[in-house]
Design a protein around this motif. Sequence first.
Motif, mmCIF file in Angstrom:
data_model
loop_
_atom_site.group_PDB
_atom_site.id
_atom_site.type_symbol
_atom_site.label_atom_id
_atom_site.label_comp_id
_atom_site.label_asym_id
_atom_site.label_seq_id
_atom_site.Cartn_x
_atom_site.Cartn_y
_atom_site.Cartn_z
ATOM 1 N N TRP A 158 0.826 -1.206 0.000
ATOM 2 C CA TRP A 158 0.000 0.000 0.000
ATOM 3 C C TRP A 158 0.859 1.254 0.000
ATOM 4 O O TRP A 158 0.588 2.205 -0.743
ATOM 5 N N ASP A 194 1.173 4.036 -2.945
ATOM 6 C CA ASP A 194 0.841 5.425 -2.631
ATOM 7 C C ASP A 194 1.976 6.363 -3.026
ATOM 8 O O ASP A 194 1.740 7.452 -3.578
ATOM 9 N N LEU A 204 -2.491 5.169 -6.236
ATOM 10 C CA LEU A 204 -3.747 5.178 -5.496
ATOM 11 C C LEU A 204 -4.538 6.459 -5.732
ATOM 12 O O LEU A 204 -5.542 6.690 -5.063
ATOM 13 N N TRP A 247 -8.414 5.413 -10.716
ATOM 14 C CA TRP A 247 -9.477 4.447 -10.425
ATOM 15 C C TRP A 247 -10.845 4.932 -10.870
ATOM 16 O O TRP A 247 -11.791 4.133 -10.966
ATOM 17 N N PRO A 250 -3.799 -0.180 -11.714
ATOM 18 C CA PRO A 250 -5.205 -0.380 -11.352
ATOM 19 C C PRO A 250 -5.959 -1.311 -12.299
ATOM 20 O O PRO A 250 -6.795 -2.111 -11.858
#
Length: 300
Positions: A36, A40, A45, A50, A239
């Motif tokens: 994560w 990031d 992210l 997205w 993604p």
Amino acid sequence: MTSVLYDAPGPKAKRRNLIFSVVFFVLLALLLWWIWQVMDEKGQLKWSLWEPFTTSEAWTTYLLPGLADTLKAAALSMVIALPLGAVLGIARMSDHRWVRIPAGAVVEFFRAIPVLLLMLFANEFYVRSTDISSDDRPLYAVVTGLVLYNASVLAEVVRAGILSLPRGQSEAAQAIGLRKSQTMTSILLPQAVTAMLPAIVSQLVVIVKDTALGGVMLGFTELLNSRGTLAANYANVIPSFIVVAVIFIILNFILTSFASWLEGRLRRSKRSTGAVVGAGEVDELNAAEIGGPVAGTDKQ
């Protein structure tokens, strides 16, 4: 306390297993947290990457048509490979050498060749020897490669499932005068289906995933190939990979869940009621079959 397969763990073993489980989940959580953080830091992210998946355009233009082609190729391959594999598996058990040896050679040959190579050979064959259009050729090549490879694997699954049954099944069928074909279709195959089902489902999952090979090498517009076009338009490579991976996970989970339900249903349907028929009931059944009076009763 012991079982047939292993000794039940004692207090120390239970404590050790608990510690290992806790350590594993802590390490897994740390790994996910690290992934994560890296995503990031790389800006993967950001909502802008997205956001396309919340609109209908990304799904109706790219993902859903690709998923439809994936399911089409997988369904055609399953429908053809399953009966062909069953025929080859039964042929390998034939008493006739002229049937058994060619079937074994076909199974061993196609099982030894990578499925991607079979797709490429099939594509070249269709290019040079048929009039199939360039739009349909990738689908034909993918299905041909998947059928040839998976039918040979399923043939071994069928053969192993039949051979796993007790010999007494075949001997009892011979004792009542059944031919070998009748024994196979009426006694052996129905019993072997339940034992073969987990392996068959595993191979069907492989078929669904291997359709992606056609998208990489032959330009077949399946789900993974469509993801590449989507990522090129929206610049969201990571993604898009994650979304497609989730779709494959859900698809294969549905397939395995259905197979588990079907296996349980087949097992329950084969269970005996356990009822005991007494001598009186036997006499009544025999009398009903021959149309005569039941023993111990008065004629009317």
